[in-house]
Motif scaffolding. Sequence first.
Motif, mmCIF file in Angstrom:
data_model
loop_
_atom_site.group_PDB
_atom_site.id
_atom_site.type_symbol
_atom_site.label_atom_id
_atom_site.label_comp_id
_atom_site.label_asym_id
_atom_site.label_seq_id
_atom_site.Cartn_x
_atom_site.Cartn_y
_atom_site.Cartn_z
ATOM 1 N N TRP A 33 -72.683 -2.638 -94.929
ATOM 2 C CA TRP A 33 -72.244 -1.961 -93.700
ATOM 3 C C TRP A 33 -72.796 -0.531 -93.699
ATOM 4 C CZ3 TRP A 33 -69.125 2.417 -93.760
ATOM 5 C CH2 TRP A 33 -68.503 2.712 -94.979
ATOM 6 N N LEU A 34 -72.875 0.075 -92.505
ATOM 7 C CA LEU A 34 -73.529 1.378 -92.390
ATOM 8 C C LEU A 34 -72.571 2.532 -92.104
ATOM 9 C CD1 LEU A 34 -76.597 0.124 -90.351
ATOM 10 C CD2 LEU A 34 -76.524 0.652 -92.788
ATOM 11 N N ILE A 35 -71.837 2.456 -90.999
ATOM 12 C CA ILE A 35 -70.957 3.554 -90.602
ATOM 13 C C ILE A 35 -69.651 3.013 -90.041
ATOM 14 C CG2 ILE A 35 -72.827 5.183 -90.129
ATOM 15 C CD1 ILE A 35 -72.518 4.575 -87.141
ATOM 16 N N VAL A 44 -60.499 1.724 -86.948
ATOM 17 C CA VAL A 44 -61.864 2.205 -86.760
ATOM 18 C C VAL A 44 -62.803 1.006 -86.644
ATOM 19 C CG1 VAL A 44 -61.450 4.399 -87.935
ATOM 20 C CG2 VAL A 44 -62.369 2.474 -89.208
ATOM 21 N N ILE A 45 -63.963 1.257 -86.111
ATOM 22 C CA ILE A 45 -64.947 0.196 -85.917
ATOM 23 C C ILE A 45 -66.040 0.353 -86.952
ATOM 24 C CG2 ILE A 45 -66.636 -0.782 -84.328
ATOM 25 C CD1 ILE A 45 -64.728 0.123 -82.044
ATOM 26 N N ARG A 46 -66.163 -0.646 -87.813
ATOM 27 C CA ARG A 46 -67.209 -0.674 -88.844
ATOM 28 C C ARG A 46 -68.454 -1.289 -88.225
ATOM 29 N NH1 ARG A 46 -66.051 -2.352 -94.950
ATOM 30 N NH2 ARG A 46 -65.317 -0.205 -94.888
ATOM 31 N N VAL A 47 -69.623 -0.706 -88.540
ATOM 32 C CA VAL A 47 -70.885 -1.087 -87.901
ATOM 33 C C VAL A 47 -71.940 -1.361 -88.964
ATOM 34 C CG1 VAL A 47 -72.722 -0.275 -86.358
ATOM 35 C CG2 VAL A 47 -70.330 0.377 -85.919
ATOM 36 N N GLN A 85 -76.334 -8.188 -98.383
ATOM 37 C CA GLN A 85 -75.008 -8.431 -97.810
ATOM 38 C C GLN A 85 -74.841 -7.630 -96.520
ATOM 39 O OE1 GLN A 85 -72.507 -7.220 -101.132
ATOM 40 N NE2 GLN A 85 -72.182 -9.376 -101.646
ATOM 41 N N PRO A 86 -75.555 -7.995 -95.454
ATOM 42 C CA PRO A 86 -75.525 -7.176 -94.244
ATOM 43 C C PRO A 86 -74.141 -7.062 -93.609
ATOM 44 C CG PRO A 86 -76.595 -9.273 -93.813
ATOM 45 C CD PRO A 86 -76.401 -9.181 -95.295
#
Length: 132
Positions: free
Chosen positions: A101-103, A24-27, A95-96
């Motif tokens: 992390w968001l989604i 999966v791609i973490r964004v 800690q961006p």
Amino acid sequence: MSEVRPEMRYTEEHEWAVLTADGVIRVGITDHAQCLLGDIVYVDLPAVGAAAAAMQPVGTIESVKTVSDLFSPVDGAVVRVNQSLQSTPEAVNEQPYDAGWLIEIRTAGDPNEAMERLLTADQYQRLLDLIP
């Protein structure tokens, strides 16, 4: 100077993406973006199962200065959201690239191909160098 991590891919809208071990791609938003926004006070993230279209809004990030759209870097479906940001949105500032992390998005096609369409770290750094 903003941190740009070489293992990640980026968008011109200042999101980062990384392919996880489970495909999966973490964004999230970049260090540059969180610096521009200032203190993050709220994040509105999509529900698990929501469709994500490349370069289309999938949520919002609210800071003391403004409300900004969060853009999906790829097409797919949201499979996970960072629930901890509901109580600690400041993690996006602190800690961006890690706890902030968001989604996570699962692409319908090959995730590697989706990642290839995004900016490399070098390309993103050159973009940042052009911003006054």
